[in-house]
Design an enzyme around this catalytic site. Sequence first.
Site, mmCIF file in Angstrom:
data_model
loop_
_atom_site.group_PDB
_atom_site.id
_atom_site.type_symbol
_atom_site.label_atom_id
_atom_site.label_comp_id
_atom_site.label_asym_id
_atom_site.label_seq_id
_atom_site.Cartn_x
_atom_site.Cartn_y
_atom_site.Cartn_z
ATOM 1 N N ARG A 87 0.687 -1.284 0.194
ATOM 2 C CA ARG A 87 0.046 0.075 0.111
ATOM 3 C C ARG A 87 0.795 1.314 0.067
ATOM 4 O O ARG A 87 1.804 1.706 0.973
ATOM 5 C CB ARG A 87 -0.814 0.050 1.132
ATOM 6 C CG ARG A 87 -1.640 1.311 1.273
ATOM 7 C CD ARG A 87 -2.553 1.289 2.502
ATOM 8 N NE ARG A 87 -3.318 2.509 2.621
ATOM 9 C CZ ARG A 87 -3.023 3.404 3.474
ATOM 10 N NH1 ARG A 87 -2.515 2.947 4.651
ATOM 11 N NH2 ARG A 87 -3.575 4.747 3.556
ATOM 12 N N HIS A 112 -2.786 11.123 0.843
ATOM 13 C CA HIS A 112 -2.209 10.805 2.172
ATOM 14 C C HIS A 112 -1.489 11.989 2.489
ATOM 15 O O HIS A 112 -0.574 12.150 2.956
ATOM 16 C CB HIS A 112 -1.192 9.662 2.202
ATOM 17 C CG HIS A 112 -0.924 8.880 3.681
ATOM 18 N ND1 HIS A 112 -1.182 7.813 3.709
ATOM 19 C CD2 HIS A 112 -0.748 9.655 4.871
ATOM 20 C CE1 HIS A 112 -0.865 7.400 5.113
ATOM 21 N NE2 HIS A 112 -0.476 8.383 5.539
ATOM 22 N N GLU A 165 -7.292 8.606 6.190
ATOM 23 C CA GLU A 165 -7.502 9.142 7.651
ATOM 24 C C GLU A 165 -7.822 10.611 7.443
ATOM 25 O O GLU A 165 -7.114 11.562 7.815
ATOM 26 C CB GLU A 165 -6.109 8.920 8.314
ATOM 27 C CG GLU A 165 -5.626 7.593 8.760
ATOM 28 C CD GLU A 165 -4.575 7.688 9.880
ATOM 29 O OE1 GLU A 165 -4.323 8.602 10.147
ATOM 30 O OE2 GLU A 165 -4.246 6.410 9.926
ATOM 31 N N ASN A 171 -6.987 1.823 9.951
ATOM 32 C CA ASN A 171 -5.679 2.045 10.606
ATOM 33 C C ASN A 171 -5.895 1.923 11.822
ATOM 34 O O ASN A 171 -6.379 2.780 12.723
ATOM 35 C CB ASN A 171 -5.065 3.255 10.214
ATOM 36 C CG ASN A 171 -4.835 3.252 8.574
ATOM 37 O OD1 ASN A 171 -5.008 2.367 7.774
ATOM 38 N ND2 ASN A 171 -4.398 4.606 8.224
ATOM 39 N N TYR A 216 -3.903 1.640 15.944
ATOM 40 C CA TYR A 216 -2.549 1.764 16.789
ATOM 41 C C TYR A 216 -2.872 1.505 18.197
ATOM 42 O O TYR A 216 -1.954 0.661 18.802
ATOM 43 C CB TYR A 216 -1.801 3.122 16.528
ATOM 44 C CG TYR A 216 -1.491 3.229 15.000
ATOM 45 C CD1 TYR A 216 0.158 2.625 14.966
ATOM 46 C CD2 TYR A 216 -2.131 3.938 14.151
ATOM 47 C CE1 TYR A 216 0.494 2.939 13.452
ATOM 48 C CE2 TYR A 216 -1.467 3.922 12.782
ATOM 49 C CZ TYR A 216 -0.252 3.177 12.487
ATOM 50 O OH TYR A 216 0.025 3.266 11.211
ATOM 51 N N GLU A 257 -3.251 -0.310 8.201
ATOM 52 C CA GLU A 257 -2.015 0.220 9.074
ATOM 53 C C GLU A 257 -2.062 -0.339 10.250
ATOM 54 O O GLU A 257 -2.993 -0.194 11.021
ATOM 55 C CB GLU A 257 -1.838 1.610 9.080
ATOM 56 C CG GLU A 257 -1.429 2.374 7.879
ATOM 57 C CD GLU A 257 -1.352 3.919 7.852
ATOM 58 O OE1 GLU A 257 -1.225 4.400 9.074
ATOM 59 O OE2 GLU A 257 -1.578 4.738 7.079
HETATM 60 C C1 GCO Z 1 -1.582 7.627 8.396
HETATM 61 C C2 GCO Z 1 -0.538 7.394 9.530
HETATM 62 C C3 GCO Z 1 0.748 7.333 9.168
HETATM 63 C C4 GCO Z 1 1.633 7.564 10.472
HETATM 64 C C5 GCO Z 1 1.423 6.145 11.197
HETATM 65 C C6 GCO Z 1 2.321 6.442 12.469
HETATM 66 O O1 GCO Z 1 -2.391 8.275 8.572
HETATM 67 O O2 GCO Z 1 -1.672 6.751 7.599
HETATM 68 O O3 GCO Z 1 -0.839 8.644 10.211
HETATM 69 O O4 GCO Z 1 1.145 8.188 7.952
HETATM 70 O O5 GCO Z 1 2.739 7.342 10.084
HETATM 71 O O6 GCO Z 1 -0.001 6.277 11.357
HETATM 72 O O7 GCO Z 1 1.746 7.532 13.126
#
Ligand code: GCO
Length: 457
Positions: A78, A122, A167, A296, A298, A362
């Site tokens: 990706r 992005h 995002e 995504n 985390y 992600e």
């Molecule tokens: C996104 C993310 C990435 C960041 C990752 C770590 O939006 O796809 O922000 O660009 O690098 O999430 O913070």
Amino acid sequence: MTTVPGFPQGFLWGAATSAYQIEGAVDTDGRGRSVWDSFCERPGAIIDGSDGRIAADHYHRYREDVALMRDLGLSGYRFSVAWPRIQPDGTGAPRAAGLDFYSRLVDELLDAGIAPVVTLYHWDLPQALEDAGGWPNRDTAYRFAEYAQIMAAALGDRIRLWTTINEPWCAAFLGYAAGIHAPGRTEPAASLAAAHHLNLAHGLGTQAIRGVLGNATPVGEVLNLHQLYPLSDDPADLDAFGRVNAVGNDIFLNPVLEGRYTDLTVSATAELTDWSFVRDGDLTTIHQPLSMLGINYYATHKVGAGVADGSPNPWPGAEDARHVTDPGPRTAMDWNIDPQGLTDLLLGTARRAPAIPLMVTENGAAFDDVAGADGVFHDAARVAYYDSHIAAVRAAIEAGAPVTGYFAWSLLDNFEWAEGCAKRFGIVHVDYDTLVRTPKDSARWYQALIAGQSSDG
Ligand code: GCO
């Protein structure tokens, strides 16, 4: 093709990156300026004063990087397209050199047997479009559709999956409300217009791609849905939780899944805007059939009642909420490590959108990597993070979530936005002086998993 136990046949095992974070070559081949080039010049904006001028120099090293992916056995990659390489000013005829770079990258991936998954936006908005008002300006959504059409015509059926916007919460609210991402504006009312126009751009962009390539073309969107839990069942905590959820999740999910904004999204933000930027037909445009939804993930947080301290924050209409993270192990970003949250998020999303395939577009972690005496990065903490989170995806699949891919963030150490180059998310280490790439233990662990050789698998 191997199958990892517990994952469906054809599951995409990939890694993700984004253009500004890895490409470098910001002045090469006629690339225009993006809002991130400008933001990085703002004193104090980036913690270590770094920028994406060179980053991982992927623009010049993409062949080596694809070879690395092939070696790791990835079945998907990706990446994002830098809009300013295609239309330096965000409008008008495309630049051949920009199109050619992505075309060569895609061919290289296909030769390596790796499915290209493209993200069109992005965050590197052409600066000229920001100068014309940026995402709070409705016209930006139409410019995005024009750019999407250009990319669809150029890359065509070589793309396994198109994703429009990455995002939008970050783009709208970190960029236009909290001001900690480009373009660094702190205008909560405008940030809500930005959110709507990003939603609209998704809808118009989807129509544009399918207009060129046909209605069956796989197109989705990537959201950083927030896995939130209320701090308690006290009514004040539940109220704050509801509003954060409304402007953190529903504001993006409901229009795309159901063609509407929820009452709470509108009422929570009523002091900031009357929502007159939503025009007749917009919600129908946004509500395009989704081929997949990218998530995504985390970390998690708990939300309860608090007091607004007046400083800009990324929750317009819920500025007064208190955000708490559980104690326990953390990554170098100071994010908590909560694999169960990923299972919960996938299952919750699957309940809300039962017919839509999900991908983890992600997931990963930054740690302060230190090379061993052998020169290799034995990043045991990152291996443990991946191991527990991939198990969490498996648990969600076993409980019925239709997950069809997983992308590690990130293939390479890269420019981590406002955190600069100090935070390393790669499974492959990048030496920023020599640009030499060295797979970390996590890359080898992932390689073994994909090959079906993991003890865990
Ligand atoms: C996104 C993310 C990435 C960041 C990752 C770590 O939006 O796809 O922000 O660009 O690098 O999430 O913070």
